[in-house]
Design an enzyme around this catalytic site. Sequence first.
Site, short mmCIF file in Angstrom:
data_model
loop_
_atom_site.label_atom_id
_atom_site.label_comp_id
_atom_site.label_asym_id
_atom_site.label_seq_id
_atom_site.Cartn_x
_atom_site.Cartn_y
_atom_site.Cartn_z
N GLY A 1 1.57 -6.85 0.39
CA GLY A 1 0.21 -6.51 0.01
C GLY A 1 -0.32 -5.32 0.78
O GLY A 1 0.43 -4.41 1.14
N SER A 2 -1.62 -5.40 1.10
CA SER A 2 -2.33 -4.21 1.60
C SER A 2 -1.80 -3.66 2.92
O SER A 2 -2.12 -2.52 3.26
CB SER A 2 -3.80 -4.54 1.78
OG SER A 2 -4.29 -5.06 0.58
N THR A 3 -1.03 -4.45 3.69
CA THR A 3 -0.52 -3.88 4.93
C THR A 3 0.31 -2.63 4.63
O THR A 3 0.43 -1.75 5.48
CB THR A 3 0.36 -4.89 5.69
OG1 THR A 3 1.28 -5.46 4.78
CG2 THR A 3 -0.47 -5.98 6.31
N PHE A 4 0.82 -2.53 3.40
CA PHE A 4 1.64 -1.37 3.03
C PHE A 4 0.80 -0.10 2.87
O PHE A 4 1.36 0.98 2.82
CB PHE A 4 2.43 -1.66 1.76
CG PHE A 4 3.86 -1.98 2.04
CD1 PHE A 4 4.18 -3.08 2.81
CD2 PHE A 4 4.89 -1.18 1.58
CE1 PHE A 4 5.49 -3.39 3.11
CE2 PHE A 4 6.21 -1.48 1.88
CZ PHE A 4 6.51 -2.58 2.63
N LYS A 5 -0.53 -0.29 2.77
CA LYS A 5 -1.38 0.92 2.68
C LYS A 5 -1.26 1.74 3.95
O LYS A 5 -1.51 2.95 3.96
CB LYS A 5 -2.83 0.52 2.44
CG LYS A 5 -3.04 0.09 1.00
CD LYS A 5 -4.40 -0.51 0.78
CE LYS A 5 -4.40 -1.22 -0.56
NZ LYS A 5 -5.39 -2.29 -0.62
#
Lengths: 603, 167
Positions: free
Chosen positions: A301-305
């Site tokens: 999820g957003s940790t990849f941003k």
Amino acid sequence: MIARFLQRRQRRNPCHPADLQAPPSLVRLDGAAKEVIETGRTRLVTAALLFALCFVVLAARLVDLTFIRNDTEPRVARAATLVAKVDQFPVVDRAAIVDRNGTLLATSLRTASLYADPRKVLNAREAAAKLVRVLPELAQADITERLSSDRSFVWIRRNLTPRQQQQVITLGIPGLYFHGEQRRVYPQGALTVHAVGFTDVDNNGLAGIEGFFNERLRDPARAHEPLTLSLDLSVQHAVRDELLRSIAAHNAIGAAGIVLDARNGEVLAMVSLPDFEPGQVGEASKDQRFNRNTLGVYEMGSTFKTFAAAMALEKGLVNMKGGYDATHPIRIAGFTISDDHPKKRWLSLPEIYMYSSNIAAAKMAVDVGPAGQRAFMQKLGFLGKPAIELPEIGGPLYPRRWNTIETMTIAFGHGISVSPLQLASAVGAMVNGGFLVQPTLIRRDPLAPLPADRVISERTSRQMRQLMRLVVEQGTGKKAEAPGYLVGGKTGTAEKVGAGGYKRKSLLTSFVAAFPMHAPRYVVVAMLDEPKGTKETHGFATAGWTAAPIVGRLVTRIAPILGVPPVHETPEVRSAIAIPGFNAPAEPGRPQPTAQERKLASF
Amino acid sequence: MSRSLTFFAVALTAAVSWGLYHLAYEVQRLEDELIDYNRALLRDREAMQVLAAEWSYLTRPEALQERALRHLDMRPLLPVQIARIEHIPFAETLAPAGAVLSSGDIPLPRPRPRPLPFAATREAAYPNSQAAPRAGTPLPSSPVAPAPPFLQSAAPVPALAAARSAP
């Protein structure tokens, strides 16, 4: 010489015929008599010579044995040799495993197994009654039956403790014997089970470090030298304790946590829950044996941003003042990409990261392009198996076709599945100045060169630190704040894939953090599997409410153990971690862009 | 000569046999002793391994935490409770209630004794001692203890005294 000696003796002997008869000067023996004497003398001389020769041979042999020793011969008597070298021989034949501070994690102990020769047991009934008193877990009827059998060998019980052995000896039952065996013991129990692993009954490593280093641990030359892991037991316990607490609070089905040294890749803690006692592997379920940190791969999820932002910054496509328009959801190939916290306006990069905008992250990645993104992911180690010293390693899942839509979803952490360990080491590279260090479970030699590759520039790394700190100060990760330790991080909430697409209700929440943010030393990853919202979280089960608090509590707890002093936020520290206009005063003489200008800038 | 040689040879043989006999038995005894020692060593090393495992088991962080929570009135360390050594002020910047004198003749600058909350006498401060504390003896660091007379009578260096009493 001997002949002359004999001659003289003969002469001195008072019983010699020469003394009884006339003096020798008067008697001359001739003919037959002389011949007989001569023969006797010759025989004597010959015999004496033979004996002398024998003694010379014996003497020579003695000299040979005492002074000229053969190397192939044992230097000392055999019985002495066997035990004389006891120092070099370890007591057991499998090396111990210790943590970085030398605490015993796995060791082999000599145990005694009790067996009986029933033919020598005088009274089976009485013996069984006595045995059960000492070993209450045995069934008396069963033992009586075994002891009255006709065989000459029956096991009574394997692996007695020394105390039990002593008690059995004290019973004094004839016909009972002990067989020395070795047993692998894990004093820390479930605490390190996924990292250390376990062995089978023959002491062969099956999982974890035990499996990976089986040969090394069995090597007789190194059996006395323990294998030192990078784990820190106190940190490991703190991680497990906090994860257990969160699982209970949020009724989650599992959790994973990693603490990684961002500078040298040492894994200080690695916890996967649910876990099991290594002594009872047989009873552990598949889920309990599953190492979520290395074997499990998840859409993060957003940790990849974090990586989308780093990639765009590194390529110079955006700077800290630039941004993207996130007013409208993106519609592409039948999918809609929208924001969870929609602001419906132009967002600057810090805002994109802080509010976790999917739309803007997707736009950012599209600007980099599929090839560029793929290459960046490759560099961060997301497209290969991580090289950690465990047999249980899961390979990442990523699309074979990597086009615009995949690029968009990967930018916000969907469509690519990686293990928490890969995430931790990549985030380590984001904050440590831009070096990707190979993670390891073995304590590193501080003098050995570090296997590290530069993935982003020092400047981008500094900007990423600022962005991550902003998330904790003002964004979705406020609950991860640990006062004094300058935590920075990123939340990630992903829906788990079930039958027929994503399941809205089963979430996988994670928080990846580093501290202290002005000079990051440690990376912390906390992940919860299917947490449920509670009254305290106002029903929310997202990462900011479930995973971030774990990190906040954990950092407060482990920082003193790891020797990280609390930081007083001096202006220098502040300027290193803050972004002007957000959590620092805007630079003077440089007006913030108006909303109109921002809109224009997005085109 | 032959006779003495015979006696000598016999005596030598006897002595050598006696010596060899004893040597052989001594070696055997020493070897037995060595084996015993090595066995004991092995036993002790085994016991050490068992004890190490037991120690590791008994000091599991989980067990320690459980015991600490049950028996100790302690809470996790907060960042505000941690200070650097350089943040701790030197003892001399604090008002020293008692001073250590190397020589009774040198007047040491020291702050004025604080006004006492009650009428304390020297006897009240040192109820069990008849003699006044001697120079070189650390005085009790209780703030109510008045400075001993030899310090009160000594004239302080004016500049230093002024500097000290300023705060």
